[in-house]
Design a protein around this motif. Sequence first.
Motif, PDB file in Angstrom:
ATOM      1  N   VAL A 186       0.764  -1.143  -0.044  1.00 21.76           N
ATOM      2  CA  VAL A 186       0.115   0.089   0.025  1.00 21.76           C
ATOM      3  C   VAL A 186       0.905   1.142  -0.142  1.00 21.76           C
ATOM      4  CG1 VAL A 186      -1.855   1.286   1.328  1.00 21.76           C
ATOM      5  CG2 VAL A 186      -1.686  -1.049   1.255  1.00 21.76           C
ATOM      6  N   PHE A 187       0.653   2.139  -1.072  1.00 20.09           N
ATOM      7  CA  PHE A 187       1.284   3.384  -1.104  1.00 20.09           C
ATOM      8  C   PHE A 187       0.057   4.596  -0.883  1.00 20.09           C
ATOM      9  CE2 PHE A 187       4.418   0.448  -3.003  1.00 20.09           C
ATOM     10  CZ  PHE A 187       5.638   0.828  -1.955  1.00 20.09           C
ATOM     11  N   ALA A 205      -6.980   1.877  -2.934  1.00 23.09           N
ATOM     12  CA  ALA A 205      -7.658   0.995  -3.925  1.00 23.09           C
ATOM     13  C   ALA A 205      -6.765   0.634  -5.081  1.00 23.09           C
ATOM     14  CB  ALA A 205      -8.610   2.362  -4.538  1.00 23.09           C
ATOM     15  N   ALA A 206      -5.606   1.256  -5.323  1.00 22.75           N
ATOM     16  CA  ALA A 206      -4.720   0.568  -6.199  1.00 22.75           C
ATOM     17  C   ALA A 206      -4.154  -0.672  -5.866  1.00 22.75           C
ATOM     18  CB  ALA A 206      -3.636   1.630  -6.388  1.00 22.75           C
ATOM     19  N   VAL A 256      -5.783  10.267   9.229  1.00 26.30           N
ATOM     20  CA  VAL A 256      -4.456  11.211   9.512  1.00 26.30           C
ATOM     21  C   VAL A 256      -3.104  10.134   9.766  1.00 26.30           C
ATOM     22  CG1 VAL A 256      -3.211  12.924  10.959  1.00 26.30           C
ATOM     23  CG2 VAL A 256      -5.510  13.240   9.931  1.00 26.30           C
ATOM     24  N   ILE A 257      -3.192   9.295  10.470  1.00 25.26           N
ATOM     25  CA  ILE A 257      -2.126   8.432  10.746  1.00 25.26           C
ATOM     26  C   ILE A 257      -1.787   7.569   9.496  1.00 25.26           C
ATOM     27  CG2 ILE A 257      -1.532   6.159  11.862  1.00 25.26           C
ATOM     28  CD1 ILE A 257      -3.435   6.990  14.333  1.00 25.26           C
ATOM     29  N   ALA A 258      -2.684   7.168   8.746  1.00 24.47           N
ATOM     30  CA  ALA A 258      -2.383   6.452   7.532  1.00 24.47           C
ATOM     31  C   ALA A 258      -1.628   7.545   6.455  1.00 24.47           C
ATOM     32  CB  ALA A 258      -3.699   6.032   6.704  1.00 24.47           C
ATOM     33  N   GLY A 310      -4.123  11.019  -0.668  1.00 23.92           N
ATOM     34  CA  GLY A 310      -3.709   9.913  -1.557  1.00 23.92           C
ATOM     35  C   GLY A 310      -4.173   8.627  -0.921  1.00 23.92           C
ATOM     36  N   VAL A 311      -4.422   8.616   0.296  1.00 22.01           N
ATOM     37  CA  VAL A 311      -4.551   7.464   1.113  1.00 22.01           C
ATOM     38  C   VAL A 311      -5.596   6.382   0.248  1.00 22.01           C
ATOM     39  CG1 VAL A 311      -5.446   6.523   3.231  1.00 22.01           C
ATOM     40  CG2 VAL A 311      -4.065   8.369   3.241  1.00 22.01           C
TER      41      VAL A 311
END
Length: 142
Positions: free
Chosen positions: A86-87, A103-104, A133-135, A97-98
């Motif tokens: 996950v990026f 999703a990607a 926010v943490i992610a 962009g989380v």
Amino acid sequence: MKSFSDYPQKNRVAIVVGLTLIVAGALGVVFEYFQVPWWHRLIDSAHLALVAAFPFAIIILAACLASTQGRSSLDAMAHPKVKRPVFTSRTDRRIAGVCGGIAASRQVKAGFVRLIVLLLFVAFPLTVTVLYVIAAFAIKPE
């Protein structure tokens, strides 16, 4: 008929948890009928723990639904997708962009992930905000 050890580990855990809940429910009916005093204290404590854990259970359920979106659950268990890291997305982003990155990595539509996050935000605004926010800070950009 299959023996218990023939089932995959996840299914065995689900069977044990399900049977434990059935037994606990039956004992609860008996204890309630006979007015066992410590039973009410135990139920109140369990209620507090479940209320505190409910937002996280909903988030986990939403993640499970997102991972099998577009496939039947049996097909998803039989043919799991290759897990990608996950990026945060640099191209498909609205805030940080989380959702685009999740999703990607799960190979689902970003709108579906955003809809789940929005619904969770309506139900649990503080929890979702903190987790987002943490992610945003913890997940590396692509």
